[in-house]
Motif scaffolding. Structure first.
Motif, PDB file in Angstrom:
ATOM      1  N   UNK A   8     -59.508  38.869  41.461  1.00 39.14           N
ATOM      2  CA  UNK A   8     -58.482  37.826  41.477  1.00 39.14           C
ATOM      3  C   UNK A   8     -57.177  38.333  42.063  1.00 39.14           C
ATOM      4  N   UNK A   9     -56.814  39.570  41.717  1.00 44.23           N
ATOM      5  CA  UNK A   9     -55.601  40.172  42.272  1.00 44.23           C
ATOM      6  C   UNK A   9     -55.725  40.356  43.779  1.00 44.23           C
ATOM      7  N   UNK A  10     -56.867  40.798  44.230  1.00 39.43           N
ATOM      8  CA  UNK A  10     -57.090  40.976  45.674  1.00 39.43           C
ATOM      9  C   UNK A  10     -56.971  39.631  46.387  1.00 39.43           C
ATOM     10  N   UNK A  11     -57.530  38.592  45.816  1.00 40.60           N
ATOM     11  CA  UNK A  11     -57.452  37.266  46.440  1.00 40.60           C
ATOM     12  C   UNK A  11     -56.015  36.768  46.514  1.00 40.60           C
ATOM     13  N   UNK A  12     -55.273  36.932  45.436  1.00 39.77           N
ATOM     14  CA  UNK A  12     -53.873  36.474  45.422  1.00 39.77           C
ATOM     15  C   UNK A  12     -53.056  37.261  46.438  1.00 39.77           C
ATOM     16  N   UNK A  13     -53.227  38.577  46.483  1.00 43.03           N
ATOM     17  CA  UNK A  13     -52.488  39.405  47.440  1.00 43.03           C
ATOM     18  C   UNK A  13     -52.868  39.042  48.885  1.00 43.03           C
ATOM     19  N   UNK A  14     -54.111  38.669  49.111  1.00 42.85           N
ATOM     20  CA  UNK A  14     -54.547  38.251  50.440  1.00 42.85           C
ATOM     21  C   UNK A  14     -53.767  37.025  50.898  1.00 42.85           C
ATOM     22  N   UNK A  15     -53.672  36.022  50.034  1.00 43.26           N
ATOM     23  CA  UNK A  15     -52.973  34.804  50.416  1.00 43.26           C
ATOM     24  C   UNK A  15     -51.467  35.013  50.517  1.00 43.26           C
ATOM     25  N   UNK A  16     -50.907  35.873  49.690  1.00 40.47           N
ATOM     26  CA  UNK A  16     -49.488  36.207  49.828  1.00 40.47           C
ATOM     27  C   UNK A  16     -49.250  36.881  51.178  1.00 40.47           C
ATOM     28  N   UNK A  18     -50.974  36.420  53.928  1.00 44.87           N
ATOM     29  CA  UNK A  18     -51.071  35.408  54.985  1.00 44.87           C
ATOM     30  C   UNK A  18     -49.760  34.633  55.091  1.00 44.87           C
ATOM     31  N   UNK A  19     -49.215  34.248  53.954  1.00 49.58           N
ATOM     32  CA  UNK A  19     -47.957  33.494  53.957  1.00 49.58           C
ATOM     33  C   UNK A  19     -46.823  34.364  54.502  1.00 49.58           C
ATOM     34  N   UNK A  20     -46.738  35.610  54.035  1.00 53.95           N
ATOM     35  CA  UNK A  20     -45.693  36.509  54.502  1.00 53.95           C
ATOM     36  C   UNK A  20     -45.868  36.923  55.947  1.00 53.95           C
ATOM     37  N   UNK A  21     -47.092  36.861  56.433  1.00 49.21           N
ATOM     38  CA  UNK A  21     -47.372  37.251  57.805  1.00 49.21           C
ATOM     39  C   UNK A  21     -46.854  36.267  58.840  1.00 49.21           C
ATOM     40  N   UNK A  22     -46.316  35.150  58.426  1.00 49.28           N
ATOM     41  CA  UNK A  22     -45.791  34.168  59.365  1.00 49.28           C
ATOM     42  C   UNK A  22     -44.500  34.655  60.027  1.00 49.28           C
ATOM     43  N   UNK A  23     -43.841  35.662  59.453  1.00 55.47           N
ATOM     44  CA  UNK A  23     -42.583  36.151  60.001  1.00 55.47           C
ATOM     45  C   UNK A  23     -42.767  36.739  61.401  1.00 55.47           C
ATOM     46  N   UNK A  24     -43.755  37.599  61.563  1.00 55.93           N
ATOM     47  CA  UNK A  24     -43.956  38.273  62.855  1.00 55.93           C
ATOM     48  C   UNK A  24     -44.315  37.273  63.957  1.00 55.93           C
ATOM     49  N   UNK A  25     -45.250  36.344  63.749  1.00 59.56           N
ATOM     50  CA  UNK A  25     -45.505  35.356  64.812  1.00 59.56           C
ATOM     51  C   UNK A  25     -44.273  34.520  65.153  1.00 59.56           C
ATOM     52  N   UNK A  26     -43.451  34.225  64.152  1.00 60.82           N
ATOM     53  CA  UNK A  26     -42.219  33.465  64.416  1.00 60.82           C
ATOM     54  C   UNK A  26     -41.292  34.261  65.323  1.00 60.82           C
ATOM     55  N   UNK A  27     -41.133  35.548  65.026  1.00 60.16           N
ATOM     56  CA  UNK A  27     -40.257  36.376  65.854  1.00 60.16           C
ATOM     57  C   UNK A  27     -40.812  36.510  67.278  1.00 60.16           C
TER      58      UNK A  27
END
Length: 86
Positions: A8-16, A18-27
């Motif tokens: 469950x922790x691995x799944x939650x960290x995975x989705x976090x 993905x959400x946090x990874x939006x910064x680099x594509x935006x830049x």
């Protein structure tokens, strides 16, 4: 508790991630869309708005926690968890 197992922790960290990874594509997108003489300012503004939003949200979360504790009688540790649910 929201997470009660390692998977469950691995799944939650995975989705976090993905959400946090939006910064680099935006830049990258901003870098491609603006001319060389303005790209630095555009990247600073795009990144700065994200930081500003995080700062303001922390102010509001504190108020939400206070309301939950005082008006709903919820304990501190549970009030913080409820306040951070989107």
């Amino acid at each position: 508790s929201f997470v009660s197992s390692a998977s469950g922790l691995i799944a939650v960290r995975f989705f976090i991630g993905i959400i946090g990874g939006a910064f680099v594509p935006c830049q990258y997108w901003v870098t491609m869309m603006f001319a060389e003489n303005t790209v630095g300012t555009a990247n600073a503004v795009a990144a700065g708005w994200g930081n500003l939003g995080a700062g303001f949200s922390s102010i509001f979360v504190g108020g939400i926690v206070k309301l939950l504790r005082e008006n709903a009688g919820i304990e501190d540790d549970k009030a913080w968890r409820i306040a951070f649910v989107p």
